[in-house]
Design a protein around this motif. Structure first.
Motif, PDB file in Angstrom:
ATOM      1  N   UNK A 104       0.819  -1.198   0.000  1.00  0.00           N
ATOM      2  CA  UNK A 104       0.000   0.000   0.000  1.00  0.00           C
ATOM      3  C   UNK A 104       0.854   1.250   0.000  1.00  0.00           C
ATOM      4  N   UNK A 105       0.247   2.357   0.385  1.00  0.00           N
ATOM      5  CA  UNK A 105       0.885   3.676   0.276  1.00  0.00           C
ATOM      6  C   UNK A 105       2.266   3.701   0.927  1.00  0.00           C
ATOM      7  N   UNK A 106       3.285   3.934   0.102  1.00  0.00           N
ATOM      8  CA  UNK A 106       4.641   4.084   0.602  1.00  0.00           C
ATOM      9  C   UNK A 106       5.355   2.801   0.942  1.00  0.00           C
ATOM     10  N   UNK A 110       1.682  -1.335  -4.606  1.00  0.00           N
ATOM     11  CA  UNK A 110       0.461  -0.517  -4.592  1.00  0.00           C
ATOM     12  C   UNK A 110      -0.623  -1.090  -5.495  1.00  0.00           C
ATOM     13  N   UNK A 111      -0.233  -1.616  -6.656  1.00  0.00           N
ATOM     14  CA  UNK A 111      -1.225  -2.159  -7.592  1.00  0.00           C
ATOM     15  C   UNK A 111      -1.948  -3.350  -6.978  1.00  0.00           C
ATOM     16  N   UNK A 112      -1.200  -4.219  -6.281  1.00  0.00           N
ATOM     17  CA  UNK A 112      -1.823  -5.379  -5.635  1.00  0.00           C
ATOM     18  C   UNK A 112      -2.786  -4.909  -4.550  1.00  0.00           C
ATOM     19  N   UNK A 113      -2.366  -3.913  -3.786  1.00  0.00           N
ATOM     20  CA  UNK A 113      -3.223  -3.375  -2.727  1.00  0.00           C
ATOM     21  C   UNK A 113      -4.539  -2.861  -3.311  1.00  0.00           C
ATOM     22  N   UNK A 114      -4.454  -2.094  -4.387  1.00  0.00           N
ATOM     23  CA  UNK A 114      -5.658  -1.534  -5.014  1.00  0.00           C
ATOM     24  C   UNK A 114      -6.554  -2.648  -5.549  1.00  0.00           C
ATOM     25  N   UNK A 115      -5.935  -3.639  -6.222  1.00  0.00           N
ATOM     26  CA  UNK A 115      -6.722  -4.736  -6.796  1.00  0.00           C
ATOM     27  C   UNK A 115      -7.431  -5.542  -5.705  1.00  0.00           C
ATOM     28  N   UNK A 116      -6.738  -5.808  -4.614  1.00  0.00           N
ATOM     29  CA  UNK A 116      -7.313  -6.648  -3.566  1.00  0.00           C
ATOM     30  C   UNK A 116      -8.421  -5.931  -2.798  1.00  0.00           C
ATOM     31  N   UNK A 117      -8.439  -4.606  -2.843  1.00  0.00           N
ATOM     32  CA  UNK A 117      -9.472  -3.851  -2.121  1.00  0.00           C
ATOM     33  C   UNK A 117     -10.568  -3.314  -3.044  1.00  0.00           C
ATOM     34  N   UNK A 118     -10.459  -3.608  -4.349  1.00  0.00           N
ATOM     35  CA  UNK A 118     -11.370  -2.993  -5.323  1.00  0.00           C
ATOM     36  C   UNK A 118     -12.830  -3.382  -5.103  1.00  0.00           C
ATOM     37  N   UNK A 119     -13.070  -4.632  -4.755  1.00  0.00           N
ATOM     38  CA  UNK A 119     -14.454  -5.114  -4.660  1.00  0.00           C
ATOM     39  C   UNK A 119     -14.929  -5.261  -3.222  1.00  0.00           C
ATOM     40  N   UNK A 120     -14.225  -4.669  -2.291  1.00  0.00           N
ATOM     41  CA  UNK A 120     -14.578  -4.836  -0.888  1.00  0.00           C
ATOM     42  C   UNK A 120     -15.614  -3.804  -0.436  1.00  0.00           C
ATOM     43  N   UNK A 121     -16.236  -4.102   0.667  1.00  0.00           N
ATOM     44  CA  UNK A 121     -17.194  -3.192   1.293  1.00  0.00           C
ATOM     45  C   UNK A 121     -16.391  -2.163   2.100  1.00  0.00           C
ATOM     46  N   UNK A 122     -15.869  -1.157   1.395  1.00  0.00           N
ATOM     47  CA  UNK A 122     -14.961  -0.206   2.036  1.00  0.00           C
ATOM     48  C   UNK A 122     -15.642   0.632   3.104  1.00  0.00           C
ATOM     49  N   UNK A 123     -16.944   0.870   2.960  1.00  0.00           N
ATOM     50  CA  UNK A 123     -17.658   1.644   3.977  1.00  0.00           C
ATOM     51  C   UNK A 123     -17.679   0.901   5.316  1.00  0.00           C
ATOM     52  N   UNK A 126     -14.114   0.941   6.724  1.00  0.00           N
ATOM     53  CA  UNK A 126     -13.770   2.269   7.226  1.00  0.00           C
ATOM     54  C   UNK A 126     -14.481   2.577   8.536  1.00  0.00           C
ATOM     55  N   UNK A 127     -15.691   2.066   8.690  1.00  0.00           N
ATOM     56  CA  UNK A 127     -16.467   2.346   9.902  1.00  0.00           C
ATOM     57  C   UNK A 127     -15.802   1.771  11.146  1.00  0.00           C
ATOM     58  N   UNK A 128     -15.190   0.586  11.018  1.00  0.00           N
ATOM     59  CA  UNK A 128     -14.546  -0.028  12.187  1.00  0.00           C
ATOM     60  C   UNK A 128     -13.065   0.349  12.277  1.00  0.00           C
ATOM     61  N   UNK A 129     -12.486   0.730  11.137  1.00  0.00           N
ATOM     62  CA  UNK A 129     -11.061   1.056  11.113  1.00  0.00           C
ATOM     63  C   UNK A 129     -10.803   2.510  11.490  1.00  0.00           C
ATOM     64  N   UNK A 130     -11.830   3.354  11.324  1.00  0.00           N
ATOM     65  CA  UNK A 130     -11.646   4.777  11.584  1.00  0.00           C
ATOM     66  C   UNK A 130     -11.234   5.552  10.351  1.00  0.00           C
ATOM     67  N   UNK A 131     -11.351   4.927   9.194  1.00  0.00           N
ATOM     68  CA  UNK A 131     -10.998   5.562   7.928  1.00  0.00           C
ATOM     69  C   UNK A 131     -10.724   4.484   6.900  1.00  0.00           C
ATOM     70  N   UNK A 132     -10.673   4.850   5.633  1.00  0.00           N
ATOM     71  CA  UNK A 132     -10.408   3.846   4.603  1.00  0.00           C
ATOM     72  C   UNK A 132      -8.998   3.277   4.741  1.00  0.00           C
ATOM     73  N   UNK A 133      -8.813   2.005   4.428  1.00  0.00           N
ATOM     74  CA  UNK A 133      -7.475   1.423   4.532  1.00  0.00           C
ATOM     75  C   UNK A 133      -6.513   2.034   3.522  1.00  0.00           C
ATOM     76  N   UNK A 134      -5.293   2.298   3.978  1.00  0.00           N
ATOM     77  CA  UNK A 134      -4.258   2.830   3.092  1.00  0.00           C
ATOM     78  C   UNK A 134      -3.084   1.856   2.948  1.00  0.00           C
ATOM     79  N   UNK A 135      -2.969   0.935   3.882  1.00  0.00           N
ATOM     80  CA  UNK A 135      -1.974  -0.129   3.810  1.00  0.00           C
ATOM     81  C   UNK A 135      -2.612  -1.411   4.338  1.00  0.00           C
ATOM     82  N   UNK A 136      -1.972  -2.522   4.030  1.00  0.00           N
ATOM     83  CA  UNK A 136      -2.441  -3.808   4.542  1.00  0.00           C
ATOM     84  C   UNK A 136      -1.243  -4.735   4.710  1.00  0.00           C
ATOM     85  N   UNK A 137      -1.374  -5.680   5.604  1.00  0.00           N
ATOM     86  CA  UNK A 137      -0.393  -6.747   5.770  1.00  0.00           C
ATOM     87  C   UNK A 137      -1.087  -8.066   5.462  1.00  0.00           C
TER      88      UNK A 137
END
Length: 216
Positions: A104-106, A110-123, A126-137
């Motif tokens: 993810x960011x930095x 980045x392309x894999x991060x975007x692809x893996x989050x493209x079809x997710x329920x981001x809302x 974000x509601x439980x994370x406190x904001x949209x995800x910018x990185x992932x492990x």
């Protein structure tokens, strides 16, 4: 990797301090550690170090070279034949292989991060994370035995303890009823498949449930 994968979403990029703690955790847990880049680790982790109880009998736990059946139990003097004497393949090796990679960011990929989050329920995330995800492990096991599913969940819980974030575990058909009521269940996404948004406490409780298994 051929085994299960769990994901930790992060609302902010990992700080250098947290990245250092993540690395320190993996160095401490691993019996083999290779750093591909900062935040990307190729490791072997003994399951016992994750708190997995070894219920095998003493004879099975004791690993020593055994002659392969081809050699009839003899210890050959010839070094070329001696090289054929190895560990009994029926003995289970508890040093489990994993890839853990920050993306993810930095961080990279980045392309894999975007692809893996493209079809997710981001809302919902974000509601439980406190904001949209910018990185992932991603925590991916190299094998697919029952021990690998348990070890993946417990390793992910250990990483969550260090870096924070929200864990994501896809649920198979029927698993939502099994996981309902477990501590640390923050929500279930609505994105065409059930993905549990969870804490480390949830993962540790889930592995204690009969029939526990992650989605591969």
């Amino acid at each position: 990797m051929s085994g299960p994968t769990l994901v930790i979403d992060l609302a902010e990029p990992l700080s250098p301090a947290l990245l250092g703690e993540f690395r320190e955790l993996m160095v401490g847990l691993s019996c083999r550690f290779e750093e591909k880049r900062p935040g990307y680790y190729d490791v072997n982790v003994p399951a016992e170090r994750l708190g997995v109880a070894d219920t095998r009998d003493a004879e099975r736990r004791h690993r020593y070279p055994l002659p392969l059946p081809l050699l009839g139990g003899l210890q050959p003097a010839d070094e070329r034949l001696a090289a054929l004497v190895g560990f009994d393949p029926r003995r289970e090796d508890w040093r489990r292989p994993f890839h853990l990679y920050l993306m993810g960011a930095g961080a990279g990929d980045d392309d894999i991060f975007v692809d893996e989050h493209a079809d997710e329920d981001t809302d919902a995330i974000a509601a439980v994370l406190g904001g949209p995800p910018v990185q992932a492990v991603n925590i991916s096991a190299g094998c697919n035995g029952r021990i690998d599913h348990v070890a993946t969940a417990l390793l992910t819980a250990a990483v969550l303890d260090v870096i924070g974030g929200v864990g994501k575990a896809e649920l198979a058909d029927g698993q939502q009823s099994v996981t309902t009521g477990l501590p640390g269940l923050l929500g279930i996404t609505d994105d065409g498949w059930d993905t549990a948004l969870v804490t480390a406490e949830f993962l540790r409780a889930w592995v204690e449930r009969p029939g526990f298994r992650l989605v591969k």
